[in-house]
Design a protein around this motif. Structure first.
Motif, PDB file in Angstrom:
ATOM      1  N   SER A  96     -22.015  -8.933 -24.884  1.00 38.98           N
ATOM      2  CA  SER A  96     -21.236  -8.200 -25.881  1.00 38.98           C
ATOM      3  C   SER A  96     -19.788  -8.662 -25.981  1.00 38.98           C
ATOM      4  O   SER A  96     -18.881  -7.853 -26.057  1.00 38.98           O
ATOM      5  CB  SER A  96     -21.258  -6.695 -25.570  1.00 38.98           C
ATOM      6  OG  SER A  96     -22.572  -6.212 -25.630  1.00 38.98           O
ATOM      7  N   SER A  97     -19.556  -9.935 -25.965  1.00 40.68           N
ATOM      8  CA  SER A  97     -18.192 -10.418 -26.102  1.00 40.68           C
ATOM      9  C   SER A  97     -18.216 -11.883 -26.502  1.00 40.68           C
ATOM     10  O   SER A  97     -19.258 -12.526 -26.528  1.00 40.68           O
ATOM     11  CB  SER A  97     -17.424 -10.258 -24.795  1.00 40.68           C
ATOM     12  OG  SER A  97     -18.017 -11.045 -23.784  1.00 40.68           O
ATOM     13  N   SER A  98     -17.053 -12.402 -26.813  1.00 40.83           N
ATOM     14  CA  SER A  98     -16.906 -13.830 -27.044  1.00 40.83           C
ATOM     15  C   SER A  98     -16.355 -14.457 -25.776  1.00 40.83           C
ATOM     16  O   SER A  98     -15.374 -13.989 -25.217  1.00 40.83           O
ATOM     17  CB  SER A  98     -15.956 -14.093 -28.216  1.00 40.83           C
ATOM     18  OG  SER A  98     -16.520 -13.630 -29.422  1.00 40.83           O
ATOM     19  N   VAL A  99     -16.997 -15.508 -25.338  1.00 38.46           N
ATOM     20  CA  VAL A  99     -16.635 -16.136 -24.078  1.00 38.46           C
ATOM     21  C   VAL A  99     -16.173 -17.569 -24.331  1.00 38.46           C
ATOM     22  O   VAL A  99     -16.855 -18.334 -25.017  1.00 38.46           O
ATOM     23  CB  VAL A  99     -17.830 -16.147 -23.100  1.00 38.46           C
ATOM     24  CG1 VAL A  99     -17.483 -16.917 -21.833  1.00 38.46           C
ATOM     25  CG2 VAL A  99     -18.246 -14.726 -22.757  1.00 38.46           C
ATOM     26  N   LEU A 100     -15.034 -17.920 -23.779  1.00 36.47           N
ATOM     27  CA  LEU A 100     -14.557 -19.294 -23.795  1.00 36.47           C
ATOM     28  C   LEU A 100     -14.322 -19.729 -22.349  1.00 36.47           C
ATOM     29  O   LEU A 100     -13.517 -19.134 -21.637  1.00 36.47           O
ATOM     30  CB  LEU A 100     -13.261 -19.427 -24.594  1.00 36.47           C
ATOM     31  CG  LEU A 100     -12.558 -20.796 -24.500  1.00 36.47           C
ATOM     32  CD1 LEU A 100     -13.451 -21.896 -25.067  1.00 36.47           C
ATOM     33  CD2 LEU A 100     -11.217 -20.767 -25.210  1.00 36.47           C
ATOM     34  N   ILE A 101     -15.053 -20.746 -21.924  1.00 39.12           N
ATOM     35  CA  ILE A 101     -14.859 -21.330 -20.601  1.00 39.12           C
ATOM     36  C   ILE A 101     -14.362 -22.751 -20.838  1.00 39.12           C
ATOM     37  O   ILE A 101     -15.086 -23.581 -21.385  1.00 39.12           O
ATOM     38  CB  ILE A 101     -16.167 -21.348 -19.794  1.00 39.12           C
ATOM     39  CG1 ILE A 101     -16.773 -19.945 -19.719  1.00 39.12           C
ATOM     40  CG2 ILE A 101     -15.932 -21.901 -18.402  1.00 39.12           C
ATOM     41  CD1 ILE A 101     -18.145 -19.899 -19.087  1.00 39.12           C
ATOM     42  N   GLU A 102     -13.130 -23.018 -20.422  1.00 41.18           N
ATOM     43  CA  GLU A 102     -12.492 -24.277 -20.799  1.00 41.18           C
ATOM     44  C   GLU A 102     -11.822 -24.921 -19.589  1.00 41.18           C
ATOM     45  O   GLU A 102     -11.185 -24.249 -18.781  1.00 41.18           O
ATOM     46  CB  GLU A 102     -11.465 -24.011 -21.896  1.00 41.18           C
ATOM     47  CG  GLU A 102     -10.865 -25.263 -22.513  1.00 41.18           C
ATOM     48  CD  GLU A 102     -10.021 -24.937 -23.728  1.00 41.18           C
ATOM     49  OE1 GLU A 102      -9.546 -23.780 -23.821  1.00 41.18           O
ATOM     50  OE2 GLU A 102      -9.844 -25.804 -24.596  1.00 41.18           O
ATOM     51  N   ASN A 103     -11.983 -26.255 -19.489  1.00 41.75           N
ATOM     52  CA  ASN A 103     -11.312 -27.031 -18.437  1.00 41.75           C
ATOM     53  C   ASN A 103     -11.613 -26.498 -17.046  1.00 41.75           C
ATOM     54  O   ASN A 103     -10.711 -26.318 -16.224  1.00 41.75           O
ATOM     55  CB  ASN A 103      -9.802 -27.063 -18.681  1.00 41.75           C
ATOM     56  CG  ASN A 103      -9.433 -27.695 -20.013  1.00 41.75           C
ATOM     57  OD1 ASN A 103      -8.711 -27.103 -20.798  1.00 41.75           O
ATOM     58  ND2 ASN A 103      -9.952 -28.870 -20.283  1.00 41.75           N
TER      59      ASN A 103
END
Length: 274
Positions: free
Chosen positions: A16-23
């Motif tokens: 139930s969310s937007s996930v950004l996994i970066e670097n």
């Protein structure tokens, strides 16, 4: 990292969310210990484990410029170097997807069912209404190997070495793909659906798009090195004022020191003569 169900080097589970996994970088071994006897399914990945598979929750997942160096094992279900399972669809008229962008996997992957270098399983390439655009993206490099887990409780015929596993999707919708795989890993399938209800989603690796390339290990390593600023970049260490001086600065101080000593010597002789 060891878990019974969802296990991952960075984020095991999201909903139930937007996930950004970066670097991000994972170097640890990741293992999901679930077996068929435990019931249910399990997902393991170097970076991201899974989103829900039911209950109406949807989660947009974007994994950008991440590096996995750890081996990944899921004894019952899916495993991948980067993303285990992204289950998406429509919620309130909005379609949301999972994307792996400019990521590199160097770990070996073992699974009970679906195993992949980058993205083990998704069902988000379904056909949508006219004018809506598919935006699932898989780009990066795979340098590891893929195999069936030696401790898998499933039948050997239930193991699928696929670039990506699918279910109720339409492979004709396709992906935005730009991936290089080392020739150490030659998947049996480009896409594979376990259920006979979606047998049209079973496509041999030989039918892969031109943007999914199989190259030598050396060329794959070179391609992974060419992705700029990949994974976690440690910040530069602060300067240490007590550290020995080097380079041009050291030469300048040395010259200044010699000049000072000569001046002191001249002054001493003058004082002595007086």
């Amino acid at each position: 990292v060891t878990g019974t169900s969802q296990a991952a080097g960075i984020l095991g589970h999201a909903r139930s969310s937007s996930v950004l996994i970066e670097n991000c970088t994972n170097k640890g071994v990741v293992t999901s210990t679930y077996t068929a006897a435990d019931g249910g399914t399990s997902y393991a990945a170097g970076i991201f484990g899974s989103t829900p598979t039911a209950d109406g929750h949807y989660c947009m997942v974007r994994i950008v410029k991440c590096l996995n160096e750890g081996n990944v094992t899921s004894k019952n279900s899916s495993a991948a170097g980067i993303a285990g399972y992204v289950w998406c669809g429509g919620q309130n008229g909005n379609y949301i997807f999972g994307s792996v962008i400019d990521c590199v996997n160097k770990g070996d992957v073992q699974a009970g069912s679906f195993a992949s270098q980058l993205f083990a399983y998704t069902n988000d390439t379904r056909t949508m209404e006219e004018g809506q655009k598919q935006n699932t993206t898989i780009t990066g490099v795979g340098l590891g190997t893929v195999s069936r887990c030696a401790e898998a409780k499933r039948e050997p015929t239930q193991f699928y070495d696929a670039f990506v596993g699918l279910s109720s999707s339409t492979k004709g919708a396709n992906y935005n793909i730009n991936v290089i795989l080392s020739d150490a890993d030659t998947p049996d399938w480009f896409t594979y659906a376990e259920s006979d209800d979606y047998k049209d989603n079973r496509s041999a690796f030989s039918n892969r798009p031109d943007t999914l390339q199989l190259v030598s290990a050396a060329d794959a390593a070179a391609a992974s090195a060419a992705i700029a600023n990949l994974g976690y970049q440690a910040p530069a260490a602060p300067s240490d004022p007590t550290a020995p001086t080097t380079g041009d600065t050291a030469v300048w101080f040395a010259v200044a020191g010699v000049v000072a000593l000569i001046g002191m010597a001249a002054a001493f002789r003058t004082c002595k003569q007086r």
